[in-house]
Design a protein around this motif. Structure first.
Motif, PDB file in Angstrom:
ATOM      1  N   GLU A   1      -4.938  19.776 -18.289  1.00  0.00           N
ATOM      2  CA  GLU A   1      -4.651  19.570 -16.876  1.00  0.00           C
ATOM      3  C   GLU A   1      -3.591  18.511 -16.619  1.00  0.00           C
TER       4      GLU A   1
ATOM      5  N   GLU B   1     -11.511  28.761 -19.252  1.00  0.00           N
ATOM      6  CA  GLU B   1     -10.086  29.018 -19.027  1.00  0.00           C
ATOM      7  C   GLU B   1      -9.344  27.733 -18.657  1.00  0.00           C
ATOM      8  N   SER B   2     -10.013  26.808 -17.993  1.00  0.00           N
ATOM      9  CA  SER B   2      -9.361  25.537 -17.683  1.00  0.00           C
ATOM     10  C   SER B   2      -9.139  24.718 -18.948  1.00  0.00           C
TER      11      SER B   2
ATOM     12  N   GLY C   1      -6.211  26.391 -20.920  1.00  0.00           N
ATOM     13  CA  GLY C   1      -5.133  26.810 -20.043  1.00  0.00           C
ATOM     14  C   GLY C   1      -3.741  26.709 -20.633  1.00  0.00           C
TER      15      GLY C   1
END
Length: 333
Positions: free
Chosen positions: A194, A274-275, A278
């Motif tokens: 992220e 999925e995060s 990613g």
């Protein structure tokens, strides 16, 4: 322009029912394989109390793999410094450097490498935390550097070895510290993508010449290469299942790939997995090359640290072959 470097991060993953010795033997074979392919480094991660991962005694494994290879650099990505006395780390890596001169890298992180209960078992007095990481780092670098006139405690072996240090992270903290000290920085996008682009930008902005004269950004990322996109996506269900089991607090052994993840996870679990994955680059040679080119361009990365977890070991060997073929030569600014 310089050539983009390629390295490997290995967790020494196990399949259900396997002994640690089997996973370690595969790691040796993998290190020899990627050495022959021209990879820059073979790095091992410190994890504790996680069934399915056999890399807890990281320094021991580094010595074992360095002894079975000839030229590839071998190191940690990383040693979780708050878990250890800096003197012990300096002695361990000073010894490794004495045994394998010019081939050892000391990657350092500040996470526990396990859950809270494991952290308590590792840090007996619980006084060491991520907040004291800069002080621990300074102490460690002192032991690895030239002796100071007022220095009382010395690392033998270790003193004067200047084992190369790189910092690992998944947040602003490591990016800022690595930049301020002029050290190489590796971002853990293989499980925490992220903040990747913000951290890469911050590292460049904060960079001051130190050990390095210019930034050296490294990105750890999940990569699975196969002859076709469809085959690679199927192989990718193995790391997807591993992360699914991780968030369920289950053992994370490598499971066989499946044709579809439908029905194996709930919607919120799919979103969580999925995060975590990613930033993964999955596909045939052209897809992988395009993904790596974009990653290097967007982050300024000089080095890609590929994490490739497949159930079948031959698929893993082939993935690293295809990755090397697909990405060379890719230049960086």
């Amino acid at each position: 322009m310089s050539e983009l470097r390629l390295s490997v991060l290995d967790l020494v993953g196990l399949r259900p029912g396997e002994e640690a010795s089997e996973g370690i033997a595969r790691s040796v074979t993998l290190a020899q394989h990627v050495e022959n392919l021209g990879y820059q480094r073979f790095l091992l991660a410190e994890h504790h109390s996680i069934a399915g991962i056999a890399s807890s005694a990281t320094a021991v494994l580094i010595g074992h793999i360095a002894g079975a290879t000839k030229s590839i650099r071998v190191g940690s990505a990383g040693i979780m410094l708050p878990n250890h006395a800096p003197l012990v780390v300096a002695e361990q890596f000073g010894t490794l450097e004495a045994l394998y001169p010019g081939r050892i890298d000391l990657g350092l992180g500040r996470a526990p490498g396990g859950d809270f209960h494991t952290m308590r078992a590792l840090r007996r007095d619980l006084k060491q935390s991520g907040d004291d990481f800069p002080a621990l780092l300074e102490e460690l670098r002192t032991y690895l550097g030239d002796p100071r006139p007022d220095q009382i405690v010395h690392a033998f072996p270790g003193e004067g070895s200047r084992v190369p240090v790189l910092l690992l992270g998944s947040s602003a903290f490591g990016a800022q510290l690595a930049g301020m000290l002029g050290l190489p920085y590796a971002f853990a996008a293989h499980f925490a993508p992220e903040y990747l682009y913000a951290a890469a930008r911050l590292y460049r902005e904060m960079f001051r010449p130190g050990v390095l004269q210019e930034p050296h950004m490294m990105v750890g990322v999940q990569v699975i290469a196969a002859p076709t996109d469809a085959e690679a996506k199927r192989l990718f269900t193995t790391p997807q299942q591993r992360f699914l089991r991780l968030i369920r607090n289950q053992p994370v052994e490598l499971l066989p790939p499946v044709d579809s993840m439908d029905g194996l996870w709930a919607d919120y679990e799919q979103a969580a997995v999925e995060s975590k994955l990613g930033a993964a680059i999955v596909g045939g040679p052209e897809t992988v090359r395009a993904g790596i080119e974009k990653l290097a361009r967007d982050t300024g990365a000089k080095e890609i640290i590929a994490v490739t977890d497949t159930y079948d070991f031959n698929d893993r060997l082939r993935s690293y072959e295809l990755l090397a073929e697909a990405m060379l030569p890719i230049a960086t600014v």
